[in-house]
Design a protein around this motif. Sequence first.
Motif, PDB file in Angstrom:
ATOM      1  N   GLU A  49       0.856  -1.186   0.000  1.00  0.00           N
ATOM      2  CA  GLU A  49       0.000   0.000   0.000  1.00  0.00           C
ATOM      3  C   GLU A  49       0.890   1.233   0.000  1.00  0.00           C
ATOM      4  N   ALA A  50       0.271   2.403  -0.113  1.00  0.00           N
ATOM      5  CA  ALA A  50       1.032   3.657  -0.082  1.00  0.00           C
ATOM      6  C   ALA A  50       0.253   4.711   0.688  1.00  0.00           C
ATOM      7  N   LEU A  98       4.079  11.783  -4.426  1.00  0.00           N
ATOM      8  CA  LEU A  98       5.438  11.758  -4.977  1.00  0.00           C
ATOM      9  C   LEU A  98       5.510  10.820  -6.180  1.00  0.00           C
ATOM     10  N   ILE A  99       4.798   9.725  -6.149  1.00  0.00           N
ATOM     11  CA  ILE A  99       4.747   8.820  -7.305  1.00  0.00           C
ATOM     12  C   ILE A  99       4.214   9.566  -8.525  1.00  0.00           C
ATOM     13  N   GLU A 100       3.134  10.298  -8.356  1.00  0.00           N
ATOM     14  CA  GLU A 100       2.554  11.041  -9.487  1.00  0.00           C
ATOM     15  C   GLU A 100       3.519  12.105 -10.004  1.00  0.00           C
ATOM     16  N   GLU A 101       4.236  12.761  -9.109  1.00  0.00           N
ATOM     17  CA  GLU A 101       5.240  13.763  -9.505  1.00  0.00           C
ATOM     18  C   GLU A 101       6.345  13.113 -10.345  1.00  0.00           C
ATOM     19  N   ILE A 104       0.760   0.053  -7.272  1.00  0.00           N
ATOM     20  CA  ILE A 104       0.293   1.255  -6.594  1.00  0.00           C
ATOM     21  C   ILE A 104       0.214   2.340  -7.650  1.00  0.00           C
ATOM     22  N   SER A 105      -0.977   2.864  -7.887  1.00  0.00           N
ATOM     23  CA  SER A 105      -1.152   3.926  -8.875  1.00  0.00           C
ATOM     24  C   SER A 105      -0.574   3.501 -10.235  1.00  0.00           C
ATOM     25  N   ASP A 106      -0.874   2.272 -10.637  1.00  0.00           N
ATOM     26  CA  ASP A 106      -0.397   1.673 -11.896  1.00  0.00           C
ATOM     27  C   ASP A 106       1.118   1.471 -11.931  1.00  0.00           C
TER      28      ASP A 106
END
Length: 113
Positions: free
Chosen positions: A8-9, A16-19, A61-63
């Motif tokens: 999980e995140a 930060l993943i999206e950034e 997580i978030s693809d």
Amino acid sequence: MTEPVRVEATPAALALIEEIKADHGPILFHQSGGCCDGSSPMCYPQGDFIVGDRDVLLGTISDVPVYISESQFEAWRHTQLILDVVPGRGGMFSLDNGRERRFLTRSRLMPKT
């Protein structure tokens, strides 16, 4: 019976993943085994890291796929990993390096299903 969620995140990690995805495109995580960067989750562009035959996919997580080595998976098989973010520098080759925030793995016993 449903498969337990192994990774999980936190909201900070998701941000930060999206950034990083916005800057680098598709990425993946590999949970480090403890060498130079301790046990940090390492973040790489998907085309720059070769997933080994003995790496285990924990989930996404978030693809973003999250892998761990087979030997480390055996040691942590009853543990759920939680990606989080703390202040500091990321691993030398990890995409979080230089952002003054780094990924950190927290853990807890797997929830009962």
